[in-house]
Write a protein that holds these residues in place. Structure first.
Motif, mmCIF file in Angstrom:
data_model
loop_
_atom_site.group_PDB
_atom_site.id
_atom_site.type_symbol
_atom_site.label_atom_id
_atom_site.label_comp_id
_atom_site.label_asym_id
_atom_site.label_seq_id
_atom_site.Cartn_x
_atom_site.Cartn_y
_atom_site.Cartn_z
ATOM 1 N N ALA A 200 17.687 -30.476 33.504
ATOM 2 C CA ALA A 200 19.126 -30.706 33.352
ATOM 3 C C ALA A 200 19.394 -31.845 32.383
ATOM 4 O O ALA A 200 20.349 -31.786 31.598
ATOM 5 C CB ALA A 200 19.760 -31.010 34.704
ATOM 6 N N ILE B 170 20.419 -38.341 35.371
ATOM 7 C CA ILE B 170 20.727 -37.185 36.216
ATOM 8 C C ILE B 170 20.499 -37.527 37.684
ATOM 9 O O ILE B 170 21.315 -37.180 38.546
ATOM 10 C CB ILE B 170 19.879 -35.967 35.797
ATOM 11 N N LEU C 94 25.955 -28.407 36.563
ATOM 12 C CA LEU C 94 26.014 -29.462 35.545
ATOM 13 C C LEU C 94 27.306 -29.345 34.737
ATOM 14 O O LEU C 94 27.966 -30.348 34.469
ATOM 15 C CB LEU C 94 24.791 -29.341 34.637
#
Length: 85
Positions: free
Chosen positions: A29, A52, A81
């Motif tokens: 991510a 993150i 996300l």
């Protein structure tokens, strides 16, 4: 909204949605978040993975990144996300 667990992460009320989405690691991510900085190969390296993890644990501006725990790994999804950003 969300419920905090002992390790500091929030268990999202959207867990049912997240379980239907394709899971990705928090490190993966991190590479998906555009920073606007381009390396010598012309690629955007993304944010640091610690960013993150922080968004999942503490949030940013009152919002938490939706995550789920699968085994011992904390995972998120691309749609989660996008919702966070």
């Amino acid at each position: 909204s969300s419920r905090r667990h002992a390790e500091g992460y929030a268990e999202s009320l959207y867990t049912m949605v997240l379980t239907r989405e394709r899971h990705i690691s928090l490190e993966a991510a991190a590479r998906l978040v555009p920073t606007g900085n381009v390396d010598e190969r012309g690629r955007d390296p993304g944010v640091h993975p610690a960013t993150i993890h922080r968004w999942a644990r503490k949030g940013c501006r009152g919002h938490l990144l939706e995550t789920t725990l699968v085994g011992k790994r904390r995972l998120t999804s691309e749609p989660a996300l996008r919702r966070f950003l």
